[in-house]
Scaffold this active site. Structure first.
Site, mmCIF file in Angstrom:
data_model
loop_
_atom_site.group_PDB
_atom_site.id
_atom_site.type_symbol
_atom_site.label_atom_id
_atom_site.label_comp_id
_atom_site.label_asym_id
_atom_site.label_seq_id
_atom_site.Cartn_x
_atom_site.Cartn_y
_atom_site.Cartn_z
ATOM 1 N N GLY A 251 0.442 -1.574 0.130
ATOM 2 C CA GLY A 251 -0.155 -0.126 0.376
ATOM 3 C C GLY A 251 0.581 1.368 0.106
ATOM 4 O O GLY A 251 1.655 1.430 -0.554
ATOM 5 N N GLU A 252 0.740 1.898 0.598
ATOM 6 C CA GLU A 252 1.409 3.416 1.104
ATOM 7 C C GLU A 252 1.036 4.424 -0.311
ATOM 8 O O GLU A 252 1.157 5.483 -0.902
ATOM 9 C CB GLU A 252 2.687 3.609 1.383
ATOM 10 C CG GLU A 252 2.582 2.774 2.533
ATOM 11 C CD GLU A 252 3.916 2.683 2.864
ATOM 12 O OE1 GLU A 252 4.809 3.167 2.540
ATOM 13 O OE2 GLU A 252 4.243 2.286 4.505
#
Length: 354
Positions: free
Chosen positions: A318-319
């Site tokens: 993610g991120e």
């Protein structure tokens, strides 16, 4: 809700005629026709989105939205809830994977607090606070949020984009942070696509078989208790979603309304993109799927919307990490289009015809 409707009404079809014109230009470059494959497809898509035959990516922005999830109390994650806030601090210090990869491609990271449980004790020009609440409620016991909060979260995503758009945005990447958000995303995807929970729920931060089985049971319980209406994405968001997922949906819609290409990261961003697509199908052509996540639900999202990912690296962080990596490839496609010589310019013989 009026803000959301206004943005949706501003979304137009991409310019398909420019895509055809771009293909003719690509065919005249010093290479066999179609030999650069997906790069040529991306170049056409970017021109059609931006309505610009010579686009440039001077202002690259990745929005990483963070929020907490009440369902964490059901012990569905390998990490404690306080990691959400700790990682936001890490983003702001520049020490996370997204910071490294964003620097690599020359993108700015904007971190958005959509609903971190902790009240963040930091001020930064890279942090926007749009806190809808101190995390959602436990969706396994009732709705994750009110309908009004769901609408506010999408609206906050629109606001974040529009605030940054005034400074200049040529391309957007979206990312997420929130312990427990794969559980919410699985519930969203199962609800909208109709796929069984077992097919869309994965290991998230790396849970074992026992915890995965428990996680699937929690998601089923949440869907049974809340009965989200599958063709009403705002209802789905309010019952089993997250504040950051709503915000990411808002960014996708706002990007499309301003003819800005938006690169979708992994599973959580995919769930947000799925909601945006359900609200306005025309956003599909503005979206670029960066990669195929290791989360099984992400494959279901990509298939449902009809998106083909650029990369398949087994990512599940993610991120916005996948979006950052793909951003470099998308930019390369535009440099091929705008910087490569034609047969005529280079005095190179063209293909023998007949």
């Amino acid at each position: 809700m009026e803000k959301i409707k206004g943005v949706i009404n501003a979304i137009e079809e991409i310019d398909y005629s420019l895509a055809k014109k771009t293909q003719r230009r690509l065919d005249n470059l010093t290479k066999p026709q179609g030999s650069l494959g997906r790069l040529e497809e991306l170049a056409k898509q970017i021109v059609a989105i931006t309505r610009n035959e010579n686009p440039q990516f001077k202002n690259k922005v990745i929005f990483t939205m963070a929020a907490d999830h009440g369902v964490v109390e059901e012990k569905i994650s390998a990490f404690p809830q306080e990691v959400t806030a700790q990682m936001v601090y890490n983003f702001l210090k520049g020490g996370a994977a997204i910071n490294v990869l964003a620097r690599h491609v020359g993108a700015k990271v904007i971190v958005v607090d959509m609903g971190v449980k902790e009240r963040l004790k930091v001020k930064s020009e890279r942090l926007k606070v749009k806190k809808i609440g101190l995390g959602t409620k436990n969706m396994a016991k009732g709705p994750a949020m009110s309908k009004e909060e769901a609408i506010r979260s999408i609206g906050a995503g629109i606001e974040v984009f529009e605030e940054e758009f005034k400074k200049g945005i040529d391309i957007v990447g979206i990312g997420d942070m929130g312990i427990g958000n794969t559980t919410s995303s699985s519930a969203i995807v199962a609800s909208i696509t109709g796929r069984p929970v077992e097919e869309v729920a994965g290991r998230g931060t790396g849970i074992d078989d026992k915890t995965l089985s428990h996680k699937i049971g929690v998601i089923k319980r949440a869907l049974n208790i809340n009965r989200p209406v599958s063709n009403d994405p705002i209802d789905v968001l309010s019952k089993v979603g997250g504040f950051e997922i709503g915000g990411l949906c808002g960014i996708v819609l706002a990007s499309a309304s301003k003819s800005v290409p938006v690169i979708i990261d992994g599973f959580i961003c995919g769930a947000a993109a799925l909601m945006a697509y359900s609200l306005e199908p025309k956003v599909k052509d503005y979206m670029i799927a960066s990669h195929c996540s290791a989360e099984p639900g992400h494959k279901a999202v990509l298939k449902y919307i009809g998106l083909r990912p650029i990369l398949d690296l087994g990512l599940r962080l993610g991120e916005g990490t996948g979006a950052a990596l793909a951003m470099g490839i998308v930019e390369a496609s535009i440099k091929i289009l705008t910087q490569m010589a034609t047969f005529k310019d280079a005095s190179v013989s063209e293909r023998i015809r007949g």
